[in-house]
Write a protein that holds these residues in place. Structure first.
Motif, PDB file in Angstrom:
ATOM      1  N   LEU A 345       0.870  -1.220   0.077  1.00  0.00           N
ATOM      2  CA  LEU A 345       0.139  -0.171  -0.031  1.00  0.00           C
ATOM      3  C   LEU A 345       0.900   1.326   0.047  1.00  0.00           C
ATOM      4  CD1 LEU A 345      -3.174  -0.955   2.372  1.00  0.00           C
ATOM      5  CD2 LEU A 345      -2.865  -1.285  -0.159  1.00  0.00           C
ATOM      6  N   ALA A 346       2.176   1.063   0.628  1.00  0.00           N
ATOM      7  CA  ALA A 346       2.957   2.172   0.772  1.00  0.00           C
ATOM      8  C   ALA A 346       3.591   2.364  -0.690  1.00  0.00           C
ATOM      9  CB  ALA A 346       4.043   1.922   1.624  1.00  0.00           C
ATOM     10  N   VAL A 347       3.781   1.434  -1.452  1.00  0.00           N
ATOM     11  CA  VAL A 347       4.302   1.536  -2.707  1.00  0.00           C
ATOM     12  C   VAL A 347       3.264   2.132  -3.714  1.00  0.00           C
ATOM     13  CG1 VAL A 347       5.129   0.241  -4.765  1.00  0.00           C
ATOM     14  CG2 VAL A 347       6.089  -0.654  -2.667  1.00  0.00           C
ATOM     15  N   VAL A 381      -1.585  -5.718  -5.627  1.00  0.00           N
ATOM     16  CA  VAL A 381      -1.320  -4.132  -6.077  1.00  0.00           C
ATOM     17  C   VAL A 381      -2.536  -3.880  -6.824  1.00  0.00           C
ATOM     18  CG1 VAL A 381      -0.154  -2.282  -7.091  1.00  0.00           C
ATOM     19  CG2 VAL A 381       1.055  -3.727  -5.386  1.00  0.00           C
ATOM     20  N   LEU A 382      -2.555  -4.666  -8.286  1.00  0.00           N
ATOM     21  CA  LEU A 382      -3.512  -4.444  -9.003  1.00  0.00           C
ATOM     22  C   LEU A 382      -4.890  -4.502  -8.694  1.00  0.00           C
ATOM     23  CD1 LEU A 382      -2.123  -5.438 -12.440  1.00  0.00           C
ATOM     24  CD2 LEU A 382      -2.011  -3.273 -11.196  1.00  0.00           C
ATOM     25  N   ALA A 383      -5.113  -5.362  -7.682  1.00  0.00           N
ATOM     26  CA  ALA A 383      -6.525  -5.750  -6.993  1.00  0.00           C
ATOM     27  C   ALA A 383      -6.999  -4.494  -6.288  1.00  0.00           C
ATOM     28  CB  ALA A 383      -6.773  -6.961  -6.324  1.00  0.00           C
ATOM     29  N   VAL A 384      -6.035  -4.140  -5.370  1.00  0.00           N
ATOM     30  CA  VAL A 384      -6.431  -2.772  -4.551  1.00  0.00           C
ATOM     31  C   VAL A 384      -6.742  -1.753  -5.507  1.00  0.00           C
ATOM     32  CG1 VAL A 384      -5.289  -1.489  -2.775  1.00  0.00           C
ATOM     33  CG2 VAL A 384      -5.024  -3.732  -2.696  1.00  0.00           C
ATOM     34  N   GLY A 407       9.316   0.542  -6.262  1.00  0.00           N
ATOM     35  CA  GLY A 407       8.135   0.387  -7.365  1.00  0.00           C
ATOM     36  C   GLY A 407       8.421  -0.263  -8.472  1.00  0.00           C
ATOM     37  N   GLU A 408       9.760  -1.170  -8.514  1.00  0.00           N
ATOM     38  CA  GLU A 408      10.212  -2.177  -9.467  1.00  0.00           C
ATOM     39  C   GLU A 408       9.278  -3.405  -9.309  1.00  0.00           C
ATOM     40  OE1 GLU A 408      11.990  -1.767  -6.912  1.00  0.00           O
ATOM     41  OE2 GLU A 408      13.384  -3.271  -6.513  1.00  0.00           O
ATOM     42  N   ARG A 458       7.801  -1.527 -13.978  1.00  0.00           N
ATOM     43  CA  ARG A 458       7.296  -0.636 -12.934  1.00  0.00           C
ATOM     44  C   ARG A 458       5.757  -0.741 -12.554  1.00  0.00           C
ATOM     45  NH1 ARG A 458      10.868   1.905 -10.271  1.00  0.00           N
ATOM     46  NH2 ARG A 458       9.279   3.042  -9.398  1.00  0.00           N
ATOM     47  N   VAL A 459       5.558  -0.668 -11.224  1.00  0.00           N
ATOM     48  CA  VAL A 459       4.153  -0.904 -11.069  1.00  0.00           C
ATOM     49  C   VAL A 459       3.368   0.299 -11.592  1.00  0.00           C
ATOM     50  CG1 VAL A 459       3.468  -2.053  -8.747  1.00  0.00           C
ATOM     51  CG2 VAL A 459       4.619   0.332  -8.627  1.00  0.00           C
ATOM     52  N   GLU A 460       3.819   1.517 -11.793  1.00  0.00           N
ATOM     53  CA  GLU A 460       2.942   2.498 -12.255  1.00  0.00           C
ATOM     54  C   GLU A 460       2.572   2.166 -14.075  1.00  0.00           C
ATOM     55  OE1 GLU A 460       5.853   3.021 -10.725  1.00  0.00           O
ATOM     56  OE2 GLU A 460       6.824   4.395 -11.567  1.00  0.00           O
ATOM     57  N   GLU A 461       3.527   1.376 -14.311  1.00  0.00           N
ATOM     58  CA  GLU A 461       3.451   0.796 -15.994  1.00  0.00           C
ATOM     59  C   GLU A 461       2.023   0.215 -16.158  1.00  0.00           C
ATOM     60  OE1 GLU A 461       6.791  -1.063 -18.067  1.00  0.00           O
ATOM     61  OE2 GLU A 461       8.121   0.523 -16.961  1.00  0.00           O
TER      62      GLU A 461
END
Ligand code: TYD
Ligand code: MG
Length: 469
Positions: A345-347, A381-384, A407-408, A458-461
């Motif tokens: 959640l912090a990421v 991460v994607l479910a949240v 975040g990688e 990366r997670v943002e991608e």
């Protein structure tokens, strides 16, 4: 008997200090009620008689490792494929297996069924012995009748005294012995009550020596207490060769048997069963069990491919985020590690800019399965993210990847196998770590086994890709 008592020591369970007389407080570490009776090693070796005496070491012999004839003896199949799979291909002669689990989860049922499978064929009858300390012979017979096997020739011994059990084993020389359960057994050489740490440990150690000396496979049943420690099988984990744990939600019919430690096979290997009216049934293709099929796409759901030993399972990760009503925001995870949830959640906050500080976050792995591998990170991460933005993920999408603090998205092991399993179940798209793509040249989007792969670094991608769907 007096001589035995004088060689009894009390060992602190907290700091391992030894004292000669019991006292409430450990003189070394000051902890209260931590002293447990234990016979000194010398005393236990000197006092053995009969079979136990023959188990004591005779003259010590040093051998050269290279000279040892290390031929693997053939494994004994238990007759239940899923159990053989968790054991690493059957039970090894002389191996001691501990089967732990909550009361009522199905330990006695599974072992009775597997002994039945060993004696069902008269031409290949394996000598077995079922020692029951928990239930009477009648109760076991009632269970056998329920399982439809009351006429089978399974030798049954309702006994809790270890010395008697050893005498019976010596006389009958079975190849597989089930002790149900180790907590009910006691040895006369100790005065503490059955179920105490000292008794459990001593009985298990003696049975282990016997197993090694005679090449008898022993399966010990152990109950896990609520905290998983007190006189429970935890004290035995280092004595035995293999530790299996029964997992699963007692409310659902599915039961998982997992290898936590195995000197003769892969750890984390998983056997899947379902408990029905006539006992446990093997589930040979369990992948689809842990995915709920939604008629319409719903937000907060991501399917991941997880590895359990040699098996790949597809598991749905669900997340629900809701505005925190009172007090601090709550975090709750079922089947996933809660420390991992806080970290992710912090990421999500720092690297994707999606804050959850004022939201309750609940996550769940469907079907009562427990996932400990970091490959679940990206799906979580994607479910949240999906729940927070109220944006369902595309149907037939599978996700896996480890997420780092910066975040990688890191690669995971055996990515191809995970994809193959997903392809079998009809998944069409996969978000995977860039380094898990088959070759660098293949570019960001490739198709394997009919699955379109989306590689991310990366997670943002990954979140951006979801946003654009
Ligand atoms: P059991 O094997 O006695 O569990 P354990 O030895 O781990 O304490 O029983 C497991 C539970 O399963 C019990 O609540 C009754 C249920 N059960 C069935 O649903 N079907 C069956 O055929 C049997 C024998 C038991
Ligand atoms: Mg039982």
């Amino acid at each position: 008997m007096a001589a035995v008592k004088s060689k009894t020591v009390f060992v602190c369970q907290s700091c391992s200090a030894e004292v000669l007389r019991w006292q409430g407080q450990c003189p070394q570490c000051g902890e209260w009620n931590t002293l447990q009776e234990q016979r000194s090693f010398k005393a236990s070796m000197n006092q053995r008689s009969g079979l136990q005496a023959s188990l004591a070491p005779t003259s010590p012999e040093v051998v050269i490792l290279g000279d040892v004839n290390a031929v693997e003896s053939p494994r004994q199949q238990t007759g239940i494929q899923e159990l053989d799979r968790v054991l690493g291909g059957g039970i090894v002669p002389g191996a001691v297996v501990l089967l732990g689990g909550d009361p009522g989860i199905g330990k006695s049922t599974l072992l009775l069924q597997s002994l039945a499978a060993l004696v069902v064929n008269p031409s290949k009858l394996v000598p077995v012995l079922y020692v029951t300390g928990e239930e009477s012979a009648q109760q076991v017979a009632l269970r056998a009748r329920r399982l439809g096997m009351q006429a089978l020739p399974i030798p049954l011994l309702a006994e809790t005294r270890l010395e008697t059990i050893l005498t019976v084993i010596e006389a009958r020389r079975p190849l597989v012995v089930v002790i149900d359960s180790i907590q009910t057994m006691y040895t006369e050489t100790l005065s503490s009550a059955p179920g105490s740490v000292a008794q459990v440990r001593e009985c298990a150690a003696t049975l282990t020596r016997m197993a090694k000396a005679y090449g008898i496979s022993v399966i010990l049943v152990g109950h896990v207490t609520k905290d998983g420690t007190l006189a429970g099988p935890r004290v035995l984990e280092h004595i035995v060769d293999t530790v299996l744990y029964f997992e699963g939600d007692t409310h659902s019919s599915f039961r998982l048997v997992r290898a936590i430690k195995n000197r003769f096979g892969a750890v984390n290997e998983l056997g899947v069963f379902s408990m029905g009216e006539s006992g446990l049934r093997e589930v040979n293709n369990p992948s689809a069990l842990f995915v709920s099929r939604h008629p319409q796409p719903v937000a907060g759901s991501a399917v991941m491919a997880t590895l359990e030993g040699t098996r790949t399972l597809l598991v749905e990760i669900q997340a629900l985020t809701d505005e925190a009503q009172t007090g601090p925001a709550r975090r709750l995870s079922v089947g996933l590690e809660s420390s991992r949830l806080s970290l992710l959640l912090a990421v999500l906050n720092r690297h994707v800019g999606v804050a959850t500080g004022h939201s309750d976050v609940f996550v769940n792995a469907v079907g009562g399965v427990k996932i400990t591998e970091p490959a679940a990170d990206l799906a979580l991460v994607l479910a949240v993210y999906s729940s927070l933005t109220n944006r369902p993920l595309p149907p037939n999408l599978v996700v896996f990847g480890e997420v780092g603090l910066s975040g990688e998205v890191r690669p995971v092991q055996r990515g191809q196998e995970r994809l193959r399993e997903a392809a079998k179940l009809g998944f069409k798209q996969a978000i995977v770590p860039m380094l898990n793509l088959p070759s660098k040249k293949s570019g960001k989007n490739t198709v394997i086994d009919g699955i379109e792969l989306v590689g991310v670094d990366r997670v943002e991608e990954a979140c951006e890709w979801i946003k654009q769907q």
